[in-house]
Design an enzyme around this catalytic site. Structure first.
Site, PDB file in Angstrom:
ATOM      1  N   ALA A 100     -10.017  -5.726  12.793  1.00  0.00           N
ATOM      2  CA  ALA A 100      -8.785  -6.124  12.085  1.00  0.00           C
ATOM      3  C   ALA A 100      -7.568  -5.403  12.664  1.00  0.00           C
ATOM      4  CB  ALA A 100      -8.926  -5.818  10.595  1.00  0.00           C
ATOM      5  N   ASN A 109       1.379  -2.089   5.284  1.00  0.00           N
ATOM      6  CA  ASN A 109       0.703  -0.794   5.455  1.00  0.00           C
ATOM      7  C   ASN A 109      -0.675  -0.728   4.781  1.00  0.00           C
ATOM      8  OD1 ASN A 109       0.712   2.363   5.671  1.00  0.00           O
ATOM      9  ND2 ASN A 109       0.494   1.926   3.482  1.00  0.00           N
ATOM     10  N   GLY A 162       0.823  -1.210   0.000  1.00  0.00           N
ATOM     11  CA  GLY A 162       0.000   0.000   0.000  1.00  0.00           C
ATOM     12  C   GLY A 162       0.852   1.253   0.000  1.00  0.00           C
ATOM     13  N   GLY A 163       1.944   1.223  -0.760  1.00  0.00           N
ATOM     14  CA  GLY A 163       2.898   2.336  -0.724  1.00  0.00           C
ATOM     15  C   GLY A 163       2.609   3.461  -1.704  1.00  0.00           C
ATOM     16  N   TYR A 176     -13.204  -2.860  10.550  1.00  0.00           N
ATOM     17  CA  TYR A 176     -11.849  -2.280  10.455  1.00  0.00           C
ATOM     18  C   TYR A 176     -11.160  -2.302  11.811  1.00  0.00           C
ATOM     19  CZ  TYR A 176      -8.342   1.494   9.900  1.00  0.00           C
ATOM     20  OH  TYR A 176      -7.187   2.258   9.885  1.00  0.00           O
ATOM     21  N   ASP A 207      -3.245  -6.569  -6.263  1.00  0.00           N
ATOM     22  CA  ASP A 207      -4.382  -6.553  -5.345  1.00  0.00           C
ATOM     23  C   ASP A 207      -4.049  -7.501  -4.197  1.00  0.00           C
ATOM     24  OD1 ASP A 207      -6.683  -6.845  -3.900  1.00  0.00           O
ATOM     25  OD2 ASP A 207      -7.982  -7.247  -5.632  1.00  0.00           O
ATOM     26  N   LEU A 208      -3.806  -6.941  -3.030  1.00  0.00           N
ATOM     27  CA  LEU A 208      -3.311  -7.736  -1.898  1.00  0.00           C
ATOM     28  C   LEU A 208      -4.367  -8.662  -1.300  1.00  0.00           C
ATOM     29  CD1 LEU A 208      -1.311  -4.806  -0.411  1.00  0.00           C
ATOM     30  CD2 LEU A 208      -0.285  -6.973  -1.113  1.00  0.00           C
TER      31      LEU A 208
END
Ligand code: NAD
Length: 248
Positions: free
Chosen positions: A158, A90, A18-19, A155, A63-64
């Site tokens: 998590a 991240n 997510g950089g 969220y 796509d993680l």
């Protein structure tokens, strides 16, 4: 502002998930500034390509939530930069819902995009990190779960789990010279945060809740991540460092 400098990061292979934007982009810029060899995975091609062009970091679109794609991305980063010595987990998505409106699909998506990839990215870098003699993993949590933010339960669940993940992985991987820590940011008004969730008024309200009345910036979070990634924190593991200006 002061810019942290860590000589141990020079030439080190660093992978940031997510950089492409927000805090992740500040983390990428911070490692590049310290002479590290940096790759980042992100779903946002436009921002990713722009950041890569501006910094020289290696952008790998991914796509993680697709664990196979994540493993392919990690393998490509290691192949092009050498074994990953610093991993920064991240990437996230802070979707908001009323409790009554959360569907199973919302729940699963939130765990996939906020939590699951953190574990599988660690698993994917592990063989190379062990072979290289050790490394540092930094997982992004949030103060939102500590305060019990009411409008983002999947969220916050998590983000709380990330602290458990961090402590157990720290215990499991310490004998291999691998440190695992978390950073919990407070309210950073990224471009996305301002576009989706905040107004000038909510931003001012947040600032008034901080003991330190300066605006919390992406770079403040990146500085904490750089410290935990560098050898200067060599005996720190299993910790969660809150960077929130002293929020109440
Ligand atoms: N901004 C804040 O105030 C704040 C507060 C507490 C915690 N955090 C945490 O800090 C980290 C960074 O925050 P941010 O506000 O910059 O995050 P963000 O929501 O802007 O997203 C971070 C990056 O993740 C990428 N991403 C999202 N889904 C993806 C996917 N499926 N595959 C690959 N990449 C994907 C996005 O494109 C983006 O570049 C996150 O883990 C967040 O939870 C942020």
């Amino acid at each position: 502002m002061t810019q942290a400098s860590y000589p141990s990061l020079r030439d080190r292979a660093v992978l940031v998930t997510g950089g492409a934007s927000g805090i992740g982009a500040a983390i990428v810029r911070g490692f590049v500034r310290n002479g590290a060899r940096v790759a980042f995975l992100d779903i946002d091609r436009t921002s990713g390509e722009a950041l890569a062009a501006g910094t020289g970091a290696l952008f790998l679109p991914c796509d993680l939530t697709d664990t196979t794609a994540l493993k392919t991305g990690v393998a490509e980063a290691a192949q092009r930069l050498g074994p990953v010595r610093v991993l920064v987990n991240n990437a996230a998505n802070d979707q908001r819902h009323k409790v009554e409106e959360v569907t199973e699909a919302d729940w699963d998506f939130s765990q996939d995009v906020n939590l699951r990839h953190q574990f599988f990215a660690v698993q994917a870098v592990l063989p190379g990190m062990r072979e290289a003699g050790g490394g540092s993993i930094v997982n992004l949590s949030s103060v939102a779960w500590m305060f019990g933010a009411p409008d983002m339960v999947p969220y916050t669940t998590a983000k709380a789990a990330i602290v458990g993940l961090t402590r157990s992985l720290g215990a499991a991987l310490g004998p291999h010279g691998i440190r695992v820590n978390a950073v919990a940011p407070g309210g950073v008004m990224t471009e996305r945060q301002m576009r989706l969730w905040h107004t000038a008024e909510t931003k001012a309200n947040l600032l008034a809740r901080q003991a330190l009345r300066s605006e919390l910036l992406e770079e403040h979070i990146a500085d904490a991540v750089l410290f935990l990634g560098a050898d200067d924190s060599r005996m720190i593991t299993k910790q969660c460092l809150t960077v929130d200006g002293g929020l109440r």
